[in-house]
Motif scaffolding. Structure first.
Motif, PDB file in Angstrom:
ATOM      1  N   LEU A   1      16.403  41.840  -0.392  1.00 22.22           N
ATOM      2  CA  LEU A   1      15.729  43.124  -0.282  1.00 22.22           C
ATOM      3  C   LEU A   1      16.768  44.179   0.016  1.00 22.22           C
ATOM      4  CD1 LEU A   1      15.431  44.059   2.985  1.00 22.22           C
ATOM      5  CD2 LEU A   1      13.885  42.123   2.964  1.00 22.22           C
ATOM      6  N   ARG A   2      16.465  45.411  -0.299  1.00 16.44           N
ATOM      7  CA  ARG A   2      17.368  46.509   0.010  1.00 16.44           C
ATOM      8  C   ARG A   2      17.071  46.983   1.419  1.00 16.44           C
ATOM      9  NH1 ARG A   2      21.954  46.493  -2.749  1.00 16.44           N
ATOM     10  NH2 ARG A   2      21.556  45.944  -4.934  1.00 16.44           N
ATOM     11  N   LEU A   3      17.962  46.652   2.351  1.00 21.31           N
ATOM     12  CA  LEU A   3      17.731  47.004   3.741  1.00 21.31           C
ATOM     13  C   LEU A   3      17.603  48.509   3.930  1.00 21.31           C
ATOM     14  CD1 LEU A   3      20.256  44.538   5.428  1.00 21.31           C
ATOM     15  CD2 LEU A   3      17.760  44.441   5.581  1.00 21.31           C
ATOM     16  N   ALA A   4      18.393  49.284   3.199  1.00 20.82           N
ATOM     17  CA  ALA A   4      18.332  50.738   3.340  1.00 20.82           C
ATOM     18  C   ALA A   4      16.939  51.263   3.020  1.00 20.82           C
ATOM     19  CB  ALA A   4      19.371  51.401   2.444  1.00 20.82           C
ATOM     20  N   GLU A   5      16.269  50.637   2.060  1.00 21.13           N
ATOM     21  CA  GLU A   5      14.913  51.058   1.703  1.00 21.13           C
ATOM     22  C   GLU A   5      13.896  50.461   2.675  1.00 21.13           C
ATOM     23  OE1 GLU A   5      14.268  49.936  -2.332  1.00 21.13           O
ATOM     24  OE2 GLU A   5      15.986  51.084  -3.098  1.00 21.13           O
ATOM     25  N   PHE A   6      14.039  49.175   2.984  1.00 22.71           N
ATOM     26  CA  PHE A   6      13.074  48.500   3.848  1.00 22.71           C
ATOM     27  C   PHE A   6      13.056  49.104   5.250  1.00 22.71           C
ATOM     28  CE2 PHE A   6      12.137  45.049   6.902  1.00 22.71           C
ATOM     29  CZ  PHE A   6      10.862  44.706   6.476  1.00 22.71           C
ATOM     30  N   MET A   7      14.220  49.539   5.735  1.00 22.93           N
ATOM     31  CA  MET A   7      14.323  50.056   7.091  1.00 22.93           C
ATOM     32  C   MET A   7      14.108  51.573   7.188  1.00 22.93           C
ATOM     33  SD  MET A   7      14.812  47.525   9.114  1.00 22.93           S
ATOM     34  CE  MET A   7      15.360  45.803   9.147  1.00 22.93           C
ATOM     35  N   ALA A   8      13.844  52.213   6.061  1.00 26.04           N
ATOM     36  CA  ALA A   8      13.744  53.672   6.054  1.00 26.04           C
ATOM     37  C   ALA A   8      12.649  54.198   6.973  1.00 26.04           C
ATOM     38  CB  ALA A   8      13.520  54.164   4.629  1.00 26.04           C
ATOM     39  N   ASP A   9      11.575  53.437   7.165  1.00 29.95           N
ATOM     40  CA  ASP A   9      10.451  53.904   7.993  1.00 29.95           C
ATOM     41  C   ASP A   9      10.325  53.125   9.298  1.00 29.95           C
ATOM     42  OD1 ASP A   9       9.663  51.471   6.998  1.00 29.95           O
ATOM     43  OD2 ASP A   9       7.671  52.130   6.334  1.00 29.95           O
ATOM     44  N   LYS A  10      11.393  52.422   9.707  1.00 32.48           N
ATOM     45  CA  LYS A  10      11.300  51.520  10.856  1.00 32.48           C
ATOM     46  C   LYS A  10      11.791  52.130  12.172  1.00 32.48           C
ATOM     47  CE  LYS A  10       9.736  47.925   8.543  1.00 32.48           C
ATOM     48  NZ  LYS A  10       9.671  48.536   7.187  1.00 32.48           N
ATOM     49  N   ALA A  11      12.178  53.402  12.188  1.00 36.23           N
ATOM     50  CA  ALA A  11      12.639  54.012  13.438  1.00 36.23           C
ATOM     51  C   ALA A  11      11.578  53.958  14.533  1.00 36.23           C
ATOM     52  CB  ALA A  11      13.090  55.443  13.195  1.00 36.23           C
ATOM     53  N   PRO A  12      10.284  54.225  14.246  1.00 38.33           N
ATOM     54  CA  PRO A  12       9.268  54.102  15.301  1.00 38.33           C
ATOM     55  C   PRO A  12       9.177  52.688  15.875  1.00 38.33           C
ATOM     56  CG  PRO A  12       8.423  55.398  13.479  1.00 38.33           C
ATOM     57  CD  PRO A  12       9.717  54.807  13.012  1.00 38.33           C
ATOM     58  N   LEU A  13       9.340  51.673  15.020  1.00 41.01           N
ATOM     59  CA  LEU A  13       9.324  50.294  15.509  1.00 41.01           C
ATOM     60  C   LEU A  13      10.505  50.057  16.450  1.00 41.01           C
ATOM     61  CD1 LEU A  13       8.331  47.367  15.552  1.00 41.01           C
ATOM     62  CD2 LEU A  13       9.645  46.970  13.431  1.00 41.01           C
ATOM     63  N   TRP A  14      11.697  50.577  16.085  1.00 42.65           N
ATOM     64  CA  TRP A  14      12.864  50.434  16.956  1.00 42.65           C
ATOM     65  C   TRP A  14      12.636  51.127  18.292  1.00 42.65           C
ATOM     66  CZ3 TRP A  14      17.010  47.749  17.961  1.00 42.65           C
ATOM     67  CH2 TRP A  14      17.995  48.275  18.794  1.00 42.65           C
ATOM     68  N   ASP A  15      12.068  52.312  18.265  1.00 40.67           N
ATOM     69  CA  ASP A  15      11.805  53.036  19.512  1.00 40.67           C
ATOM     70  C   ASP A  15      10.850  52.246  20.406  1.00 40.67           C
ATOM     71  OD1 ASP A  15      13.433  55.062  18.622  1.00 40.67           O
ATOM     72  OD2 ASP A  15      11.794  56.320  17.888  1.00 40.67           O
ATOM     73  N   ALA A  16       9.835  51.643  19.792  1.00 38.63           N
ATOM     74  CA  ALA A  16       8.877  50.843  20.562  1.00 38.63           C
ATOM     75  C   ALA A  16       9.547  49.603  21.143  1.00 38.63           C
ATOM     76  CB  ALA A  16       7.699  50.442  19.665  1.00 38.63           C
ATOM     77  N   MET A  17      10.418  48.970  20.358  1.00 42.41           N
ATOM     78  CA  MET A  17      11.137  47.791  20.845  1.00 42.41           C
ATOM     79  C   MET A  17      12.100  48.160  21.964  1.00 42.41           C
ATOM     80  SD  MET A  17      11.937  46.001  17.155  1.00 42.41           S
ATOM     81  CE  MET A  17      13.129  44.871  17.847  1.00 42.41           C
TER      82      MET A  17
ATOM     83  N   ALA B   1      24.169  50.737  10.239  1.00 39.61           N
ATOM     84  CA  ALA B   1      24.273  51.388   8.927  1.00 39.61           C
ATOM     85  C   ALA B   1      23.733  50.405   7.884  1.00 39.61           C
ATOM     86  CB  ALA B   1      25.717  51.760   8.630  1.00 39.61           C
ATOM     87  N   TRP B   2      22.507  50.621   7.457  1.00 35.25           N
ATOM     88  CA  TRP B   2      21.871  49.681   6.538  1.00 35.25           C
ATOM     89  C   TRP B   2      22.553  49.588   5.175  1.00 35.25           C
ATOM     90  CZ3 TRP B   2      19.429  46.402   9.205  1.00 35.25           C
ATOM     91  CH2 TRP B   2      18.716  46.783  10.348  1.00 35.25           C
ATOM     92  N   PRO B   3      23.077  50.682   4.603  1.00 33.09           N
ATOM     93  CA  PRO B   3      23.806  50.526   3.329  1.00 33.09           C
ATOM     94  C   PRO B   3      24.992  49.575   3.445  1.00 33.09           C
ATOM     95  CG  PRO B   3      23.252  52.832   3.689  1.00 33.09           C
ATOM     96  CD  PRO B   3      22.917  52.103   4.964  1.00 33.09           C
ATOM     97  N   PHE B   4      25.621  49.562   4.635  1.00 29.14           N
ATOM     98  CA  PHE B   4      26.735  48.642   4.848  1.00 29.14           C
ATOM     99  C   PHE B   4      26.252  47.196   4.799  1.00 29.14           C
ATOM    100  CE2 PHE B   4      29.815  46.519   7.818  1.00 29.14           C
ATOM    101  CZ  PHE B   4      30.910  46.594   6.972  1.00 29.14           C
TER     102      PHE B   4
END
Length: 348
Positions: free
Chosen positions: A268-284, A300-303
């Motif tokens: 999967l493309r992490l840069a795309e999959f993680m694009a909307d995951k900032a709220p999940l990170w904040d909750a974690m 850095a997801w592209p990396f």
């Protein structure tokens, strides 16, 4: 006393070089970076815009006592990480402006250590001759490493100081705000998959390819050797942990750190999959009482997409560094487990 100027002092390379030198009794350190750093007993930071020659000259005039420059600054380009090597102007100009400014005032300058990487051989473009040796030809096409090397070697001719170039592969460390390390990519990806109740699937295609990495602290040790070893004058060296691995064999050990079932490749493309995951990170972050790093300064997801999809062998030969006196090695599989456990213990 030896007086070091570390350019890019808060990055995933520079901060480890600063830490290494500050632990030694005969070194003092000045760190250069865009962001203001903290001063210590034998270290201080200068916030400087190295893309502005006048700002660099004015702020670095006070570095008349510098004896060594460690250049580890980097400005990423836009788009896929494999294209970052094409970001030529900024990365060339930062080197030119910083070294020129220091050299103009530091009459006792002895050596400049430049950190580049294995993209010199085209490791980011596709299959290349392996294990790559330092005297192998450059890859075809643009790469800011070439511009940096050509400027530094040309500028040094006839001078009393010397240069050394180090070529690591895929750094493994942690520097908040400069997320160019594969370990935080793995750590955050694994933590999120566990939070979502999913197994730890490998998110790329490089499942069976041979790969190598360089621990940041290991590179710092090599940088110290390169700065002080007479045989390193005007030489280039591959610097890696000294071993190779396949993600297929390493992945179950990584999953075990997180108490998760391991799974095979599910690209999967992490840069795309993680694009909307900032709220999940904040909750974690809140739920697990983690240090309050922003999602975009941890990883850095592209990396990650670049590393996990290098589905060709990435191998360089480190014999030359060993022949010239650098004998340290790191067990990469043990390193991943050790760093992941450390970052968890530190609530990162």
């Amino acid at each position: 006393m030896k007086n070091a100027v570390v350019v890019g002092a808060q990055g995933v390379i520079g901060r480890y070089i600063v830490e290494k030198l500050c632990a030694l009794p005969d070194w003092s350190v000045v760190g250069l970076s865009r962001r203001r750093g903290e001063d210590g007993p034998r270290q201080r930071h200068i916030s400087v815009n190295l893309l502005d020659p006048e700002d660099a000259r004015n702020k670095l005039l006070e570095l008349a006592g510098a004896t060594h420059v460690f250049y580890a600054a980097f400005q990423a380009g836009s788009g896929p990480a494999a294209d970052y090597a094409k970001n030529i102007a900024a990365n060339r100009d930062m080197l030119v402006n910083s070294v020129s400014a220091v050299e103009s005032t530091a009459t006792g300058l002895e050596r400049v250590v430049l950190v580049t990487g294995t993209k010199y051989y085209g490791s980011h473009l596709g299959p290349f001759k392996t294990p790559a040796r330092e005297d192998d030809p450059r890859h075809a096409g643009a790469n800011y490493y070439f511009d940096q090397i050509d400027w530094l070697t040309g500028h040094q001719k006839g001078k009393r100081w010397t240069w050394t170039e180090l070529r690591p592969q895929t750094l493994c460390g942690f520097a908040p705000g400069t997320a160019m390390s594969i370990v935080p990519v793995i750590a955050v990806y694994a933590a999120m998959m566990k939070e979502l109740g999913r197994p730890l699937a490998f998110p790329g295609s490089a499942w069976t390819s041979l790969y190598q990495v360089t621990e940041s602290s290991h590179l710092a040790n090599a940088a110290l050797w390169a700065a002080t070893e007479p045989r390193c004058a005007n030489q280039a060296y591959n610097i890696t942990n000294g071993d190779y691995f396949r993600w297929r064999d390493l992945w179950p050990k990584i999953a075990a750190v997180f108490g998760m079932p391991a799974a095979g490749p599910e690209p999967l493309r992490l840069a795309e999959f993680m694009a909307d995951k900032a709220p999940l990170w904040d909750a974690m972050t809140k739920k697990h009482k983690l240090k309050p790093y922003r999602f975009d300064e941890v990883v850095a997801w592209p990396f990650g997409d670049y590393v996990f999809n290098c589905n060709w062998d990435v191998m360089t030969n480190v014999t030359k560094s060993r022949l010239h006196g650098f004998h340290e090695v790191v067990d990469s599989e043990d390193m991943f487990v050790r760093l992941l456990e450390r970052f968890r213990d530190e609530r990162i």
